[in-house]
Design a protein around this motif. Structure first.
Motif: not given
Ligand code: GRF
Length: 228
Positions: A61-69, A93-96, A143-148
Motif C-alpha cells: 500500500v504505497d503511501h505515495k499514491i494517496y492524497a494524504g495520510r 514501519f516508518m509512517r506516522v 502499545f501504540v498511542r497517537p504520540a510517536l
C-alpha cells in the motif's frame, strides 16, 4: 480444543528482520498468533519477498499514491478488514499513523522501538545513546498511542554498551534482542495475557525472570550482563 490463533498483520517499510522473527515464531502451531498478512508502504521493502516466500498474503500500500495520510490509512484499513485481522505489529514501519487509525486499533496494535523508552524516541537511537555515553541500551515493545514512540510498555531488553561499540555494533546487538522479545510480546498479547492499567502492563501468569535485563520474559542469553 485449542483456541483459534489470532490473525495478525505485520506492517513494514524496509528490511523486515523483525517480521522474519515473528514469522519464524508463528510457524510453531502452538504459537497463539498467525501472521496472516504483511503490508509494506514502500515497494522496495525487502520483507515483502520474505513474506511471499513464506506463503503469507502480502500487499504493497504505497503511501505515495494517496492524497494524504487518511486516504492511505483508509485503504490499509479495508485490507486489514478483508483479511479479518485482529492484531497489528509495527515492525520498522516508518509512517506516522493518524489518531483516527491508532484509536481504531488501540490495545490491538504494538510497536518495537530500538531504545529503552521513554529514552530516545525517534530516529538514530544508537548514535544518540553513544553520544550521551549511556552504559545500558536496549529495545522496547509497547502499545501504540497517537504520540510517536509512546504507549504502555509491554517488554524491554537491555544490553551493556561496550567501549568498542559503534552505532552499527550496538544496533546489531539490540536487534538480536528485538528478535527475542517481539515474538514473546505478541504471544502474550494474542493469548490475552496482557492487562494494561494506565501506563503499566501486566503479563499475568508465572514469569521466569532469571535476568532482570530482559523484563518480563526471563533470560536464556549468556551474553547479557550479570546483575545482582
Ligand atoms: C528495528 O530496529 C525496529 O526496532 C525499528 O526499525 C527497525 C526495523 O528493522 N522500529 P527490521 O526492518 O525489522 O529489520
Amino acid at each position: 480444543m485449542t483456541a483459534a490463533r489470532k490473525r495478525t498483520a505485520v506492517l513494514i517499510s524496509g528490511r523486515g528482520s523483525n517480521l522474519e522473527a515473528l514469522i519464524e515464531s508463528a510457524r510453531d502451531p502452538s504459537f497463539p498468533a498467525e501472521i496472516a498478512l504483511v503490508v509494506a508502504n514502500r515497494p522496495e521493502a525487502a520483507g515483502l519477498a520474505f513474506a511471499r516466500a513464506s506463503g503469507i498474503a502480502s500487499s504493497l500500500v504505497d503511501h505515495k499514491i494517496y492524497a494524504g495520510r487518511e486516504e492511505f490509512e483508509r485503504s490499509l484499513q479495508i485490507l486489514l478488514e478483508l483479511h479479518q485481522i485482529e492484531f497489528i505489529c509495527l515492525a520498522g514501519f516508518m509512517r506516522v499513523l493518524t489518531p483516527w487509525f491508532v484509536r481504531l486499533w488501540e490495545g490491538r496494535m504494538i510497536n518495537i522501538h530500538p531504545a529503552l523508552l521513554p529514552a530516545y524516541r525517534g530516529l538514530d537511537t544508537h548514535a544518540r545513546a553513544l553520544a550521551d555515553g549511556v552504559k545500558i541500551h536496549g529495545c522496547t515493545v509497547h502499545f501504540v498511542r497517537p504520540a510517536l514512540d509512546e504507549g504502555p510498555i509491554i517488554a524491554q531488553a537491555a544490553i551493556p554498551v561496550l567501549d568498542t561499540d559503534t552505532p552499527e555494533s550496538l544496533a546489531a546487538r539490540v536487534l538480536a534482542e528485538e528478535h527475542r522479545i517481539y515474538p514473546e510480546a505478541l504471544a502474550r498479547l494474542a493469548s490475552g495475557r496482557l492487562k494494561a492499567e494506565g501506563n503499566r502492563v501486566f503479563s499475568g501468569g508465572p514469569i521466569v525472570a532469571s535476568s532482570p535485563l530482559r523484563v518480563p520474559f526471563g533470560d536464556d542469553n549468556p551474553q547479557t550482563m550479570e546483575t545482582k
